[in-house]
Design a protein around this motif. Structure first.
Motif, mmCIF file in Angstrom:
data_model
loop_
_atom_site.group_PDB
_atom_site.id
_atom_site.type_symbol
_atom_site.label_atom_id
_atom_site.label_comp_id
_atom_site.label_asym_id
_atom_site.label_seq_id
_atom_site.Cartn_x
_atom_site.Cartn_y
_atom_site.Cartn_z
ATOM 1 N N LYS A 164 -0.355 -5.016 12.470
ATOM 2 C CA LYS A 164 -0.767 -6.027 11.491
ATOM 3 C C LYS A 164 -2.188 -6.498 11.751
ATOM 4 N N TYR A 204 6.692 -7.633 4.591
ATOM 5 C CA TYR A 204 7.830 -6.822 5.017
ATOM 6 C C TYR A 204 8.685 -7.592 6.026
ATOM 7 N N GLN A 242 1.542 8.498 -5.415
ATOM 8 C CA GLN A 242 2.912 8.443 -4.897
ATOM 9 C C GLN A 242 3.490 9.852 -4.739
ATOM 10 N N PHE A 265 -2.225 1.232 2.251
ATOM 11 C CA PHE A 265 -0.996 0.440 2.330
ATOM 12 C C PHE A 265 0.233 1.323 2.461
ATOM 13 N N GLU A 266 0.215 2.497 1.838
ATOM 14 C CA GLU A 266 1.351 3.421 1.988
ATOM 15 C C GLU A 266 1.467 3.884 3.449
ATOM 16 N N GLU A 281 7.224 0.482 9.322
ATOM 17 C CA GLU A 281 8.660 0.768 9.388
ATOM 18 C C GLU A 281 9.026 1.484 10.684
ATOM 19 N N VAL A 340 3.210 -4.691 -5.123
ATOM 20 C CA VAL A 340 2.461 -3.794 -4.237
ATOM 21 C C VAL A 340 1.011 -4.255 -4.295
ATOM 22 N N PRO A 341 0.472 -4.777 -3.197
ATOM 23 C CA PRO A 341 0.874 -4.561 -1.815
ATOM 24 C C PRO A 341 1.618 -5.720 -1.137
ATOM 25 N N TYR A 367 4.640 -5.232 0.883
ATOM 26 C CA TYR A 367 4.375 -4.528 2.137
ATOM 27 C C TYR A 367 3.880 -5.513 3.196
ATOM 28 N N LEU A 415 2.610 0.889 5.597
ATOM 29 C CA LEU A 415 4.040 0.622 5.476
ATOM 30 C C LEU A 415 4.857 1.615 6.297
ATOM 31 N N GLU A 416 4.469 2.876 6.236
ATOM 32 C CA GLU A 416 5.192 3.901 7.000
ATOM 33 C C GLU A 416 5.126 3.617 8.497
#
Length: 332
Positions: free
Chosen positions: A245, A315, A183, A222-223, A230, A308-309, A312, A226-227
């Motif tokens: 997706k 979302y 993180q 996954f980070e 978004e 997590v996850p 995400y 997610l970015e």
């Protein structure tokens, strides 16, 4: 033809367990004792795992959550003792209290006054954790908690790197410390996707065979997912959202599969983060439409869902458990 659409079958509701991705009956009993006001119950279960940093880290984390609202009381108890477990628990409780105050949203959703209380509470954790580290010099767990405090306090990168070196010197593959380090390196905390991914790949390469710390790789993906998700939502592009997706994890399936195979390359060892790791791999392989691997890790989860996850994956969805059930039922 095509006039009448087939109704999508309703998802079979699964008996989902949230916020409990571990198997530790002794920890559960200690948590109940703490909820009943018996704060010293926690020190016994922490003391008995001083030589097992993975178990100790999990227990400190969970008991710290149950100690929210009692951090000052624990600190007073610690000041009248030389018990490293009390100092560790007091420091961890201040961290948990601070994050409860802040909430889990993005920084721009947290008001100035709340941030002030958050930082003030978080700073209270530092002294007790240093005291715990001094009393048990080989213990990696106080340093892992200091890393979490440093993340929230936004200390400079040199200090974060110094704490990371202290952790690795004591326990090179400590799962929750790797999670926090990832993180720290993520874009949302001032790092970069490239540095975060390099760390995740390095964690896989350095992992002992059979160690679930290889789950840092799907976590890093996954980070990034997610970015990008978004960004697609912000652009209001339904096509971008659908494409992301469908394709992101398919594109990275082979790399994630190699990490999963490294975990499977040795007989499974008892590890308190197994359920968390299965969550990450299950979601990644389900989104990649890799049915055999998704099924293996979904079975490994036993419907113990980690936010997590799955937060995400779900979302913008109103019901995380429904989203999880729909995906799980597809492969089980």
């Amino acid at each position: 033809m095509g006039i009448f659409r087939r109704k999508r079958p309703a998802a079979i509701a699964r008996e989902v367990v949230r916020d409990h991705t571990y198997d530790d009956a002794i920890l559960d009993i200690a948590a109940e004792e703490m909820d009943a006001g018996h704060l010293r119950a926690a020190t016994t279960v922490l003391a008995e795992c001083r030589e097992d940093p993975e178990v100790r880290a999990l227990r400190a984390e969970v008991l710290g959550e149950h100690a929210i609202g009692h951090a000052d009381e624990l600190l007073e108890l610690a000041k009248n003792n030389t018990d490293p477990d009390l100092w560790l628990l007091a420091g961890t409780a201040f961290i948990r209290e601070a994050w409860a105050i802040r909430g889990s949203g993005r920084a721009d959703s947290v008001g100035k006054d709340r941030f002030k209380v958050f930082f003030g509470t978080l700073r209270k954790a530092v002294g007790p954790l240093h005291e715990a580290a001094k009393l048990l010099p080989r213990d990696a767990v106080p340093w892992a908690q200091l890393q979490t405090a440093g993340l929230g306090l936004q200390v400079d990168r040199d200090q974060k790197d110094e704490v990371w070196r202290e952790i690795v010197a004591r326990c090179a593959s400590l799962y929750p410390a790797h999670w926090t380090r990832l993180q720290i390196l993520a874009s949302k905390w001032g790092g970069s996707a490239e540095e975060m991914m390099a760390f995740a790949q390095g964690s896989v390469d350095a992992a002992p065979p059979g160690d679930p710390v290889v789950a840092m790789l799907p976590l890093a993906h996954f980070e990034i997912f997610l970015e990008q998700f978004e960004d697609a939502v912000q652009s209001r592009s339904a096509l971008k959202i659908a494409t992301l997706k469908m394709r992101y994890f398919t594109r990275h399936r082979d790399e994630i599969a190699a990490a999963a195979d490294r975990w499977d390359s040795a007989p499974a060892k008892p590890h308190p983060r197994v359920l968390q790791a299965h969550n990450l791999f299950a979601a990644a392989f389900a989104l990649a439409d890799d049915a055999p691997r998704a099924k293996r890790h979904l079975l490994g989860m036993r419907d113990h869902v980690h936010d997590v996850p799955w937060a995400y994956v779900a979302y913008l969805a109103d019901d995380l458990e429904k989203e999880y059930s729909e995906l799980a039922n597809k492969y089980l």
